[in-house]
Design a protein around this motif. Structure first.
Motif, PDB file in Angstrom:
ATOM      1  N   SER A   1       0.881  -1.146  -0.016  1.00 22.03           N
ATOM      2  CA  SER A   1      -0.026   0.067   0.064  1.00 22.03           C
ATOM      3  C   SER A   1       0.909   1.178  -0.024  1.00 22.03           C
ATOM      4  O   SER A   1       0.484   2.394  -0.233  1.00 22.03           O
ATOM      5  N   THR A   2       2.199   1.179   0.457  1.00 26.50           N
ATOM      6  CA  THR A   2       2.989   2.410   0.272  1.00 26.50           C
ATOM      7  C   THR A   2       4.555   1.907  -0.277  1.00 26.50           C
ATOM      8  O   THR A   2       4.703   0.761   0.009  1.00 26.50           O
ATOM      9  N   SER A   3       5.022   3.007  -0.604  1.00 31.70           N
ATOM     10  CA  SER A   3       6.550   2.967  -1.063  1.00 31.70           C
ATOM     11  C   SER A   3       7.118   4.293  -1.217  1.00 31.70           C
ATOM     12  O   SER A   3       6.465   5.145  -0.797  1.00 31.70           O
ATOM     13  N   THR A   4       8.289   4.179  -1.209  1.00 32.03           N
ATOM     14  CA  THR A   4       9.330   5.730  -1.080  1.00 32.03           C
ATOM     15  C   THR A   4       9.954   5.741  -2.510  1.00 32.03           C
ATOM     16  O   THR A   4      10.034   4.851  -3.192  1.00 32.03           O
ATOM     17  N   LYS A   5      10.199   6.965  -2.740  1.00 35.46           N
ATOM     18  CA  LYS A   5      11.024   7.401  -3.885  1.00 35.46           C
ATOM     19  C   LYS A   5      11.759   8.730  -3.480  1.00 35.46           C
ATOM     20  O   LYS A   5      11.327   9.690  -3.080  1.00 35.46           O
ATOM     21  N   VAL A   6      13.066   8.646  -4.036  1.00 31.26           N
ATOM     22  CA  VAL A   6      14.051   9.858  -3.805  1.00 31.26           C
ATOM     23  C   VAL A   6      14.322  10.176  -5.330  1.00 31.26           C
ATOM     24  O   VAL A   6      14.893   9.231  -5.947  1.00 31.26           O
ATOM     25  N   GLU A   7      14.164  11.443  -5.598  1.00 26.52           N
ATOM     26  CA  GLU A   7      14.701  11.928  -6.811  1.00 26.52           C
ATOM     27  C   GLU A   7      15.289  13.198  -6.594  1.00 26.52           C
ATOM     28  O   GLU A   7      15.118  13.896  -5.540  1.00 26.52           O
ATOM     29  N   LEU A   8      16.238  13.563  -7.436  1.00 28.37           N
ATOM     30  CA  LEU A   8      17.310  14.690  -7.502  1.00 28.37           C
ATOM     31  C   LEU A   8      16.606  15.888  -8.257  1.00 28.37           C
ATOM     32  O   LEU A   8      15.626  15.873  -9.112  1.00 28.37           O
ATOM     33  N   ARG A   9      16.862  17.128  -7.478  1.00 29.94           N
ATOM     34  CA  ARG A   9      16.297  18.270  -8.130  1.00 29.94           C
ATOM     35  C   ARG A   9      16.674  18.694  -9.569  1.00 29.94           C
ATOM     36  O   ARG A   9      17.821  18.285  -9.929  1.00 29.94           O
ATOM     37  N   GLY A  10      15.526  19.051 -10.296  1.00 28.21           N
ATOM     38  CA  GLY A  10      15.912  19.273 -11.807  1.00 28.21           C
ATOM     39  C   GLY A  10      15.710  18.207 -12.671  1.00 28.21           C
ATOM     40  O   GLY A  10      15.719  18.152 -13.843  1.00 28.21           O
ATOM     41  N   ASN A  11      15.751  16.693 -12.081  1.00 30.85           N
ATOM     42  CA  ASN A  11      15.263  15.630 -12.757  1.00 30.85           C
ATOM     43  C   ASN A  11      13.997  15.575 -13.148  1.00 30.85           C
ATOM     44  O   ASN A  11      12.976  16.328 -12.888  1.00 30.85           O
ATOM     45  N   VAL A  12      13.718  14.300 -13.833  1.00 30.77           N
ATOM     46  CA  VAL A  12      12.209  14.170 -14.122  1.00 30.77           C
ATOM     47  C   VAL A  12      11.653  13.038 -13.129  1.00 30.77           C
ATOM     48  O   VAL A  12      12.297  11.938 -12.985  1.00 30.77           O
ATOM     49  N   LEU A  13      10.642  13.349 -12.448  1.00 30.67           N
ATOM     50  CA  LEU A  13      10.284  12.155 -11.463  1.00 30.67           C
ATOM     51  C   LEU A  13       8.984  11.469 -12.229  1.00 30.67           C
ATOM     52  O   LEU A  13       8.072  11.806 -12.886  1.00 30.67           O
ATOM     53  N   LEU A  14       9.464  10.126 -12.124  1.00 33.85           N
ATOM     54  CA  LEU A  14       8.524   9.066 -12.847  1.00 33.85           C
ATOM     55  C   LEU A  14       7.825   8.381 -11.867  1.00 33.85           C
ATOM     56  O   LEU A  14       8.630   7.509 -11.136  1.00 33.85           O
ATOM     57  N   LEU A  15       6.541   8.147 -11.803  1.00 35.32           N
ATOM     58  CA  LEU A  15       5.793   7.215 -10.729  1.00 35.32           C
ATOM     59  C   LEU A  15       4.916   6.179 -11.326  1.00 35.32           C
ATOM     60  O   LEU A  15       4.209   7.128 -12.510  1.00 35.32           O
ATOM     61  N   GLU A  16       4.824   5.095 -11.005  1.00 35.48           N
ATOM     62  CA  GLU A  16       3.923   4.107 -11.756  1.00 35.48           C
ATOM     63  C   GLU A  16       3.288   3.371 -11.107  1.00 35.48           C
ATOM     64  O   GLU A  16       3.393   2.946  -9.864  1.00 35.48           O
ATOM     65  N   CYS A  17       1.884   3.068 -11.690  1.00 34.05           N
ATOM     66  CA  CYS A  17       1.039   2.106 -11.097  1.00 34.05           C
ATOM     67  C   CYS A  17       0.391   1.379 -12.025  1.00 34.05           C
ATOM     68  O   CYS A  17      -0.226   1.958 -12.923  1.00 34.05           O
ATOM     69  N   ILE A  18       0.439  -0.044 -11.769  1.00 30.76           N
ATOM     70  CA  ILE A  18      -0.401  -0.963 -13.022  1.00 30.76           C
ATOM     71  C   ILE A  18      -1.100  -1.794 -12.148  1.00 30.76           C
ATOM     72  O   ILE A  18      -0.622  -2.387 -11.279  1.00 30.76           O
ATOM     73  N   ALA A  19      -2.378  -2.185 -12.466  1.00 35.23           N
ATOM     74  CA  ALA A  19      -3.318  -2.785 -11.809  1.00 35.23           C
ATOM     75  C   ALA A  19      -3.858  -3.859 -12.621  1.00 35.23           C
ATOM     76  O   ALA A  19      -4.279  -3.723 -13.849  1.00 35.23           O
ATOM     77  N   ALA A  20      -4.281  -5.083 -11.915  1.00 34.73           N
ATOM     78  CA  ALA A  20      -5.046  -6.158 -12.419  1.00 34.73           C
ATOM     79  C   ALA A  20      -6.701  -5.807 -12.071  1.00 34.73           C
ATOM     80  O   ALA A  20      -6.798  -5.250 -10.988  1.00 34.73           O
ATOM     81  N   GLY A  21      -7.415  -6.550 -13.013  1.00 35.33           N
ATOM     82  CA  GLY A  21      -8.744  -6.501 -12.715  1.00 35.33           C
ATOM     83  C   GLY A  21      -9.562  -6.505 -13.782  1.00 35.33           C
ATOM     84  O   GLY A  21      -9.051  -6.496 -14.924  1.00 35.33           O
ATOM     85  N   LEU A  22     -10.748  -7.010 -13.656  1.00 31.80           N
ATOM     86  CA  LEU A  22     -11.961  -7.172 -14.820  1.00 31.80           C
ATOM     87  C   LEU A  22     -13.163  -6.709 -14.274  1.00 31.80           C
ATOM     88  O   LEU A  22     -13.729  -7.213 -13.379  1.00 31.80           O
ATOM     89  N   PRO A  23     -13.525  -5.524 -14.887  1.00 29.30           N
ATOM     90  CA  PRO A  23     -13.150  -4.898 -16.360  1.00 29.30           C
ATOM     91  C   PRO A  23     -11.836  -4.293 -15.994  1.00 29.30           C
ATOM     92  O   PRO A  23     -11.450  -4.047 -14.562  1.00 29.30           O
ATOM     93  N   THR A  24     -11.126  -3.731 -16.992  1.00 32.73           N
ATOM     94  CA  THR A  24      -9.785  -3.139 -16.778  1.00 32.73           C
ATOM     95  C   THR A  24      -9.844  -1.751 -16.014  1.00 32.73           C
ATOM     96  O   THR A  24     -10.869  -1.181 -16.392  1.00 32.73           O
TER      97      THR A  24
END
Length: 1116
Positions: free
Chosen positions: A271-294
């Protein structure tokens, strides 16, 4: 007081950039000056800190620097001296510190992996480069692995792992099939940031044996391929068939159908996680889920908003992308996966750290001996970086001591420097995420003044504009600058000048008297130098007639004027722009000297047109808007609503108004039942209204159309609406304009205007015609007729009144009771003539006639009026009959008198009177005779003057054409006319009426006379006739004139005059051809003889000179 101020160097015409703003001494980047001044080394080019190289190519490690004298270069590798002379594979470029490591000729890139640093050194100091980490790129092969086929039930989730080999730099991942076609991706199937292929739920069409993951290594331009992965999806139907084939009939079997499932996160987990990114960079966060319907993914930031303009969603919103992140972007980001059965979320705690970044980087410092200065090095980061100083590449703590130098944290303070204080200082700011290294030199110089502005430079400015005269200078110590005007002028002071720190003299408002030569003087304790520049003031460029706003109809012509005034020494260029861009490449745009014409304007020509006038010194512009107007486009999307028997609502969408507001809409209708193809006006509404409730008539098959109207005109009609047929009903109205007028004395013709088709309200339209004699009959006589417009009643008395009515009816009933009208049966001619006719003569040309009216019963019709017939019988003066021409005057209504104008005097007339009705005229009254009195006569019919002698003239005349009475006498008046056309004394003669000629004697010879002649009756004198005549010349005088004309001296004189005239004409002709102009004066005398015509210059001919004995001025 002189004003001093700092200005940006961009404001001056000499573009000079300052090396150091904080220093006491500025060194302009003048190439010639820099070649002569000593300067510590400055690194100008170096390779990146993290330098990944292609192992198949030579390694080039850049290090370029400048300085005076030119610096020498050395390198360290992994912190120790790198002796390039001992390595045959390594060379240094001439006059450069750049290393070239020869890999293509036997060397191996792995052997040269490490950290390199370059040092550039001369007698004034040493500058160092960043630490440059050299790493060869790697593109290893995929490890061999045995991949089992994936058997998946329809609706389940699936992850195909890529797990590419670790490369340097990391590879780019993509999925394709055996045909090298990218696999389609969607909200259901997509690739994650780690390269894996995720299926939120599988479908039967996902079955295939060629899911292939590819890794592309850009540095080596290679692509590695994973072994194909097989996926087999079993549908519920196929599973049931398989189970049925393996179980007996008595077994209970059957796979469960595809069941819908709530979302479950495939990545990230938990349910939780952490992410460290440096100033000036591009922050990319991702969530992919299973389920029906999509499931559908949504992102939020807890306690805040996602940053506007920096937030993007990729991979079907499964990836949140924030560019150029800062510490403010730290926080908790929640992704929510939702479908119809529920939702799941994951919170990612983002922390933004920062490698060091500059707040104030140290800058080069140029000082004069004895001056003070500072080097400041300030950086920030997360965590906060530490600051350390080096001098000439050596930590400052172990560098040679300098008494003028004091280190205070991030600042070095210099006091009373000397030339030996010159050095290059390095500031290093570092934390766990990186470091910054900056070189800044301290250069102590002692130089006499130099002026860098070219001598005798010419400046041209526009009047009333600022003038900036440059005096770029250098010296150490910093020189003082003074300005003078003229060769022997005094030093410039006062509020009209501004003196800038860079030496520039500014004249804020340059006038014509500001023009001239200016001298700049620079001096310090080591010397003095001066330079002259010249200033010219030009008149401003002006647009004296600007383009004006235009409203032009489509396909018309638009013309914009742009008339300019400019300095005669400047060459202006005029450019036209449309909406601040170049004019379209279209032959319809015609650019003239001072105008722009657009032919056949269209809607796309709408816009702002700007006339831009440029010279080398100034620029002016003026704009005007062109609005193209046209008739509106037709309305569309007509819709009928609220259908009732007698009303309906029509609505529509207006078309484009084409820049002219729609003023009103016209609604027309077509009756396809009675008049197909014919459109009738229904109503109109204001242009702001797009719906209207329309009144309808029964038994009409309606279609409607709408026409838009603006000031330009009407649009084309819209497309017709749907048809609407109203129900039948009895007529609502009766025929209009019912009349009863007899065409014969014994009939009555009843007429009316039939109802139109839509007024019939139903089938079987007929009319009930009713009549009765007024005040005689009590009962109506009626008849029903077909759809006609006339009915004739026969056997009626002559001209008696009738009451009439006409009622409409159809198959459904009668119209309301009609109103009655009064008509009359046919008329007959009047029976009697007017009596007691009397005539009163008013004067010789006017008489008044009276009569008694006839009884109305004898008129036998509508009384139209009375006609008076009158004619001239004879003239009383001549007693001769002539052709009788009767005249008629009509007097309308029941009038009993009238005036007879235009009668001839002294004549006998007859008249009679008749009554008139609609049928015609009645009998005439007995003729009445009356006479007109005498009047004044007309002019004599002619006047001729014959037999001129020295002292007499003979006059002949004819009697007046219209004597208008008995002639009593003639009157002759005459007077002489002298050479100046002045009139002499007037003589009057009375002549008896029976005379027709007269000889006038004792007249002057060779004299013109004017004669006036008229006739009289007892009433008075008539109009006169005039003539002119001349008595002849004395014979002796004529003889003497002939003798003179034959004398030789006279002939010679005339020849000389003719020769002079010829010479004069030749001279005039020559001057005319040379463009000469000659004033010409034409003079005419009001009394000149009309028969004498002057020479006509336009056709080159001479008029004739003709003398007659008389000239007639009266018509014959």
């Amino acid at each position: 007081m002189m004003k001093k101020m700092n200005i940006p160097t961009s404001k001056t015409s000499l573009v000079l950039f300052l090396c150091q703003i904080i220093s006491a001494l500025d060194v302009p980047l003048d190439s010639k000056l820099l070649e002569e001044l000593s300067q510590p080394p400055t690194i100008t080019q170096q390779s990146p800190k993290d330098y990944i190289v292609d192992p198949r190519e030579n390694i080039v490690i850049q290090c370029e620097a400048k300085g005076k004298p030119p610096p020498s270069f050395s390198w360290t590798r992994n912190g120790t001296h790198f002796d390039i002379d001992k390595d045959s594979q390594v060379t240094m470029k001439p006059n450069s510190g750049t290393l070239v490591i020869n890999i293509m000729n036997g060397g191996k890139a792995e052997a040269y992996e490490g950290v390199y640093q370059c040092t550039a050194r001369n007698e004034r100091g040493a500058a160092v480069s960043n630490n440059i980490m050299i790493r060869p790129s790697r593109s290893p092969l995929w490890t061999k692995e045995k991949l089992e086929p994936n058997h998946v039930r329809e609706g389940d989730s699936l992850v195909l792992h890529c797990r590419p080999p670790v490369g340097l730099p990391p590879p780019i991942i993509f999925w394709m099939d055996n045909a090298f076609q990218r696999l389609p991706q969607s909200e259901r199937v997509s690739q994650g940031l780690n390269g894996d292929l995720y299926f939120s739920n599988v479908q039967p069409e996902d079955t295939r044996e060629d899911y292939i993951c590819y890794a592309r290594f850009n540095h080596t331009q290679t692509i590695q391929q994973k072994q194909p992965i097989s996926v087999k999806v079993y549908s519920m139907d196929s599973l049931n068939d398989t189970i049925a084939a393996n179980l007996s009939d008595t077994d209970i079997y059957g796979a469960k159908p595809v069941t819908e499932r709530q979302p479950v996160l495939l990545t990230p987990t938990g349910s939780t996680s952490t992410k460290v990114e440096l100033r000036g960079n591009v922050l990319l966060l991702e969530c992919i889920a299973a389920g029906l319907p999509t499931p559908v993914i949504r992102w939020i930031k807890e306690g805040g908003e996602l940053p506007a303009n920096r937030t993007f969603f990729e991979n079907f919103k499964k990836t949140l992308k924030i560019i150029d992140v800062s510490e403010a972007d730290s926080g908790n980001y929640k992704c929510i996966a939702r479908n119809t059965l529920g939702s799941v979320y994951h919170v990612i705690s983002v922390t933004v750290k920062a490698a060091p970044y500059w707040i104030t980087a140290p800058r080069n410092l140029v000082l004069s001996p004895g001056e003070d200065g500072t080097l400041i090095c300030r950086a920030n980061g997360n965590p906060k970086p530490s600051i350390s100083w080096l001098a000439n590449g050596v930590p400052i703590a172990i560098a040679p001591e300098d008494p003028s130098r004091k280190v205070d944290g991030d600042t070095i303070i210099f006091s009373h420097v000397q030339e030996r204080s010159s050095a290059v200082y390095q500031c290093n700011a570092s934390n766990e995420y990186g470091y910054l290294l900056a070189n800044a030199f301290v250069n102590v110089l002692a130089e006499p003044p130099r002026i860098l502005t070219p001598a005798n430079k010419l400046y041209q400015v526009i009047a009333d504009s600022p003038a900036l005269l440059d005096c770029a200078y250098f010296g150490s110590p910093k020189p003082e600058i003074e300005w003078f005007k003229g060769v022997k002028g005094s030093i410039l002071r006062g509020n009209e000048y501004v003196f800038h720190d860079n030496g520039t003299l500014e004249i804020p408002v340059a006038q014509k008297n500001s023009a001239g030569t200016y001298t700049c003087v620079a001096r310090n304790e080591l010397g003095k130098i001066q330079n002259e520049v010249h200033l010219e003031i030009k008149d401003p460029t002006m647009i004296i007639k600007q383009p004006e706003y235009k409203v032009i109809q489509r396909y018309g012509h638009a013309s914009f004027e742009c008339i300019i005034k400019h300095d005669s020494t400047l060459l202006p260029t005029v450019t036209w722009l449309k909406d601040n861009e170049e004019l379209p490449d279209d032959e319809r745009f015609l650019v003239g000297k001072d105008n722009l014409t657009i032919m056949n304007v269209t809607d796309k020509d709408d816009g702002t047109y700007t006339c831009v006038v440029n010279t080398t010194l100034d620029s002016v512009s003026a704009s005007a808007v062109l609005t193209v107007v046209a008739r509106p486009n037709p309305p569309f999307d007509l819709e009928l609503t609220g259908q009732l028997e007698r009303s309906i609502t029509l609505s529509w969408i207006p078309g484009d108004e084409n820049n002219s507001p729609i003023t009103n809409f016209i609604i027309e209708y077509e009756d396809a039942l009675h008049e197909p193809g014919v459109w009738h006006y229904q109503t109109e509404v204001p242009g702001t209204q797009t719906t209207v409730k329309l009144k309808l008539s029964p038994y009409v098959n309606y279609s409607f159309r709408v026409i838009a109207v603006n000031k330009i005109g009407r649009s084309q009609p819209s497309e017709p609406s749907d048809q609407y047929l109203t129900k039948s009903a009895s007529p609502d109205e009766n025929p209009a304009n019912v009349q009863g007028i007899g065409s014969e004395p014994d009939n009555l013709v009843i007429t009316w205007e039939p109802l139109k088709g839509f007024q019939s309200n139903g089938p079987g339209l007929q009319y009930k015609v009713s009549w009765r004699q007024k005040d005689v009959d009590d009962e109506w006589t009626s008849v029903i007729v077909a759809n006609v417009s006339k009915y004739i009643v026969s056997g009626t008395p002559t001209f008696v009144p009738y009451e009439i009515k006409v009622q409409a009816l159809n198959d459904l009933g009668y119209a309301p009771e009609p109103s009655e009208v009064i008509g009359h049966s046919g008329e007959d001619l009047p029976m009697v003539a007017p009596g007691n006719v009397q005539v009163h003569v008013i004067n010789s040309t006017l008489a008044k006639v009276h009569w008694d009216p006839v009884p109305l019963k004898t008129v036998r019709g509508h009384l139209q009026g009375y006609k008076v017939y009158y004619w001239k019988v004879q003239s009383l003066s001549r007693r001769s009959r002539r052709h009788v021409e009767k005249k008629i005057l009509t007097f309308r209504g029941n009038k009993t008198f009238g005036m007879l104008p235009g009668l001839e005097p002294y004549s006998s007339y007859k008249l009679n009177v008749r009554v008139v009705n609609g049928k015609g005229e009645g009998p005439a009254s007995p003729d009445k005779v009356f006479n007109t009195p005498e009047g004044v006569p007309s002019s004599p019919s002619f006047l001729k003057i014959t037999n001129p002698t020295l002292d007499s003239l003979t006059l002949e005349w004819g009697s007046p054409t219209h004597p208008n009475g008995v002639l009593t006498s003639y009157t002759l008046k005459f007077q002489p006319i002298n050479n100046t056309h002045e009139l002499g004394p007037l003589v009057e003669i009375r002549i008896p009426a029976n005379e027709s000629s007269l000889i006038l004697k004792n007249l002057n010879y060779s004299t013109r006379y004017k004669f006036y002649f008229n006739a009289q009756t007892s009433v008075g004198s008539g109009s006169q006739i005039t003539e002119e005549a001349v008595t002849i010349m004395d014979e002796a005088m004529a003889s003497r004139q002939v003798d003179i004309a034959t004398q030789g001296w006279f002939i010679g004189l005339m020849c000389a005059v003719a020769l002079l005239i010829l010479i004069l004409l030749i001279v005039c002709f020559i001057r005319r051809n040379k463009g000469g102009k000659y004033p010409v004066k034409e003079k005419e005398d009001a009394h000149a003889d009309p028969e004498i015509q002057p020479m006509k210059e336009d056709d080159g001919t001479f008029g004739e000179y003709r003398l007659f004995s008389f000239v007639s001025s009266a018509p014959f």
